[in-house]
Design an enzyme around this catalytic site. Structure first.
Site, PDB file in Angstrom:
ATOM      1  N   ASP A 133       6.703-131.076  59.232  1.00  0.00           N
ATOM      2  CA  ASP A 133       7.230-130.733  59.781  1.00  0.00           C
ATOM      3  C   ASP A 133       7.614-131.453  60.975  1.00  0.00           C
ATOM      4  OD1 ASP A 133       7.076-128.487  58.615  1.00  0.00           O
ATOM      5  OD2 ASP A 133       5.759-127.264  59.899  1.00  0.00           O
ATOM      6  N   MET A 186      10.839-125.989  53.842  1.00  0.00           N
ATOM      7  CA  MET A 186      10.284-126.043  55.297  1.00  0.00           C
ATOM      8  C   MET A 186      10.076-126.531  56.572  1.00  0.00           C
ATOM      9  SD  MET A 186       5.884-127.109  53.122  1.00  0.00           S
ATOM     10  CE  MET A 186       5.176-125.528  52.360  1.00  0.00           C
ATOM     11  N   TYR A 220       7.384-126.082  48.129  1.00  0.00           N
ATOM     12  CA  TYR A 220       6.375-126.656  47.970  1.00  0.00           C
ATOM     13  C   TYR A 220       6.022-127.948  47.638  1.00  0.00           C
ATOM     14  CZ  TYR A 220       3.538-123.004  49.617  1.00  0.00           C
ATOM     15  OH  TYR A 220       3.005-121.949  51.111  1.00  0.00           O
TER      16      TYR A 220
HETATM   17  O1  LIG Z   1      -0.012-124.482  52.984  1.00  0.00           O
HETATM   18  P1  LIG Z   1       0.325-123.835  53.796  1.00  0.00           P
HETATM   19  O2  LIG Z   1      -0.397-122.613  54.359  1.00  0.00           O
HETATM   20  O3  LIG Z   1       0.949-122.454  52.675  1.00  0.00           O
HETATM   21  O4  LIG Z   1       1.302-123.722  54.378  1.00  0.00           O
HETATM   22  C1  LIG Z   1       2.394-124.129  55.078  1.00  0.00           C
HETATM   23  C2  LIG Z   1       3.407-124.399  55.963  1.00  0.00           C
HETATM   24  O5  LIG Z   1       2.523-125.996  56.238  1.00  0.00           O
HETATM   25  C3  LIG Z   1       4.045-126.557  56.805  1.00  0.00           C
HETATM   26  O6  LIG Z   1       4.395-126.954  55.573  1.00  0.00           O
HETATM   27  C4  LIG Z   1       3.462-127.356  58.230  1.00  0.00           C
HETATM   28  O7  LIG Z   1       2.660-127.005  58.552  1.00  0.00           O
HETATM   29  C5  LIG Z   1       4.698-125.757  57.405  1.00  0.00           C
HETATM   30  O8  LIG Z   1       5.601-126.170  56.980  1.00  0.00           O
HETATM   31  C6  LIG Z   1       3.709-124.184  55.978  1.00  0.00           C
HETATM   32  O9  LIG Z   1       5.065-123.294  56.386  1.00  0.00           O
END
Ligand SMILES: O=P(O)(O)OC[C@H]1O[C@](O)(CO)[C@@H](O)[C@@H]1O
Ligand SMILES: Nc1ncnc2c1ncn2[C@@H]1O[C@H](COP(=O)(O)OP(=O)(O)OP(=O)(O)O)[C@@H](O)[C@H]1O
Ligand SMILES: [Mg+2]
Length: 532
Positions: free
Chosen positions: A274, A317, A430
């Site tokens: 982020d 994200m 992702y």
């Molecule tokens: O891997 P997880 O727990 O789904 O997390 C997603 C979160 O992690 C991040 O990639 C980093 O904080 C965010 O942008 C996103 O909301």
């Protein structure tokens, strides 16, 4: 242990420092040094000797009466000798390493610092500075005594494996360290998993893969258990790769290590997709992610310009910070509107998103919207069943703004029979973080890893490494554990608005958008104007 003042500092003629750095009486550097008292335990510890380290000759308390009033502050990081004053030092073995043997200036000069603010006015105070990162003349570990460990925590990010690889190779090839452990599965791995031995051979190819070779997790930070484990295993250097939450955890570990008086260097390497880590210029993997986001935006654009009234939505994200969405938008030029958590928006009425979509469809026949996942959460919550779910680290779980937006736009245009639209929703969230880092991020990761290794070997602890105005520095961990967000009052957001010509959502005439606009204006009025 050499606590003497470096010779070039004790002789004004020989000093490379500008004259304003030097006190006329003592010829000592007049640096007011700000130590991080947020690490509470510092206060309760025995004060180190007047001249405690090789790098900076005198401490804050002693220099305060000599300090010139030029507003220079060194925001210093802790050192092992702060609480282990009798720790011996050794000549840095790096000067004998093949790579460094011929380097003209092998060591960072002790007085080298990095300015936090580089745009200044003639009369402005000199401001906050950090120690410049890099190898030091003396180290506080014998190579054969080092037992290092590496842990990765939080979400994924391109480049984690490169950092792991370069810490291992840096320790091994620069300092001859052979005992390096991988802690598996994040913080909880310290006390619930076996470690793995890391050698240059084991990590040789890992930078070509996305993800983390050591695996990761959220939650599970138990400071006592972690430090017990560090102690039990005889670990004396801890490299912690992770985001703001991870850095907060690293600060807790450092505090506990100091409390127990252990000779353990704790080094943080900031990681987050982020780009929400304060102080540093940019987090590693961010550029790679922005580049990968272009593929999704491009796909959306290709789709919507091939149909009639195409509306493309790409969700990226960005939990609390819209940097990925903002930079991906600026890079692309195919995006008509970018929505981020920091900038409130509204759908209906004058100056709202529906009106803008209609205008662009009439004008161009298509529109592409980029939305950061954390944008508009309060509106989504109004129409969806609000839950207060959190992940294992305590981060709030987000509602799906992409689906919500898609549905609302569809409903608006079809139910009101305004025009038939062709909706294409792409959610590559992702995908943009699960890839290996690009070339420039790989180089950046190498610098971070090697700087962390130099810092730990030199006895610094409780620090995070990162570039500040393009120069790598050692920053107190407490600084980087704060979350950075996009400032609507910075020029970068204005640049985006000028590029997309999207509404600023600051028209407060409409009743529907009124509250949101008012919030936005209040927000902006309460912000300090800064610039990038
Ligand atoms: O891997 P997880 O727990 O789904 O997390 C997603 C979160 O992690 C991040 O990639 C980093 O904080 C965010 O942008 C996103 O909301
Ligand atoms: N205040 C805190 N004190 C101790 N540990 C913490 C704290 N906040 C978070 N942690 C620990 O840090 C680890 C990572 O935190 P988190 O899941 O918030 O990710 P992060 O490091 O912020 O990375 P990202 O947000 O980029 O995914 C977790 O194991 C969590 O328990
Ligand atoms: Mg985080």
């Amino acid at each position: 242990m050499d606590f003497s003042i470096p010779s070039h500092l004790s002789n004004s003629k020989a000093s490379p420092l500008p004259s304003t750095f030097l006190s006329s009486k003592s010829q000592l550097p007049r640096f007011p040094i700000r130590h991080h008292l947020s690490f509470k335990s510092r206060n309760s510890l025995k004060k180190p000797p007047l001249i405690s380290r090789q790098n900076f000759a005198i401490r804050a308390q002693e220099v305060s009466d000599q300090a010139v009033d030029d507003g220079f502050t060194l925001d210093d990081v802790p050192h092992l000798t702060d609480f282990l004053p009798d720790l011996p030092s050794y000549p840095n073995p790096i000067q004998k390493s093949p790579g460094y043997a011929i380097v003209k200036q092998t060591f960072v000069r002790p007085e080298d610092v990095v300015a936090q603010t580089i745009v200044v006015q003639k009369d402005s105070p000199r401001g906050v500075h950090f120690r410049r990162a890099g190898p030091r003349e003396k180290v506080y570990f014998k190579s054969e005594d080092v037992r290092a460990c590496i842990v990765t925590c939080g979400g994924l990010c391109p480049g984690i494996n490169t950092v792991i690889r370069e810490i291992v190779c840096g320790l091994h090839y620069m300092y001859g360290v052979e005992d390096i452990l991988g802690i598996q599965g994040g913080y909880r791995g310290f006390y619930s998993k076996n470690t793995m031995a890391l050698t240059p051979k084991v990590v040789n190819d890992i930078h070509k893969r996305g993800g983390t070779f050591l695996r990761t997790s959220r939650g599970g930070h138990d400071t006592q258990k972690i430090v017990d484990n560090i102690q039990d295993r005889g670990i004396n250097q801890v490299y912690i790769i992770g985001g703001d939450g991870t850095q907060r955890g690293a600060a807790r570990i450092y505090e506990e290590v100091e409390k127990r008086g252990l000779q353990v260097a704790v080094a943080g390497i900031p990681k987050t997709i982020d780009n929400d880590i304060a102080v540093i210029d940019k987090s590693f993997g961010f550029d790679t992610a922005v580049e990968e986001a272009q593929r999704a935006i491009n796909a959306a654009h290709v789709e919507v310009e091939s149909v009639e009234n195409g509306v493309g939505i790409v969700k990226l994200m960005g939990r609390y910070s819209g940097f990925i969405a903002m930079f991906a938008t600026l890079a692309s030029r195919d995006v008509d509107c970018c929505l981020i958590p920091e900038s409130p928006f509204y759908l209906e009425g004058k100056g709202g998103l529906f009106e803008f979509i209609e205008e662009r469809l009439k004008e161009n026949g298509h529109i592409v919207i980029v939305v950061a996942e954390g944008a508009g959460q309060e509106y989504v919550a109004q129409s969806m069943h609000e839950t207060d779910e959190k992940d294992a680290s305590g981060n709030r779980l987000l509602l799906d703004v992409g689906l919500w937006l898609t549905q609302n736009i569809k409903d608006h245009f079809t139910k009101e029979q305004k025009m038939a639209i062709n909706m294409k929703y792409i959610d590559p969230t992702y995908m943009i973080r699960a890839i290996p880092s690009n070339a420039s991020d790989n180089i950046y990761c190498t610098l971070l890893a090697q700087s962390a290794v130099h810092g730990a070997m030199a006895g610094f602890t409780g620090f995070t490494v990162g570039p500040v105005n393009s120069r790598h520095a050692y920053i107190p961990i407490s600084h980087v554990s704060q979350t950075r967000t996009v400032k609507l009052t910075d020029r970068m957001w204005a640049r985006l608005l000028a590029s997309t010509n999207q509404p600023s959502f600051l028209n407060c005439d409409q009743s529907i958008g009124g509250k949101v606009c008012k919030d936005a204006i209040d927000l902006i009025n309460n912000m300090k104007i800064t610039s990038i």
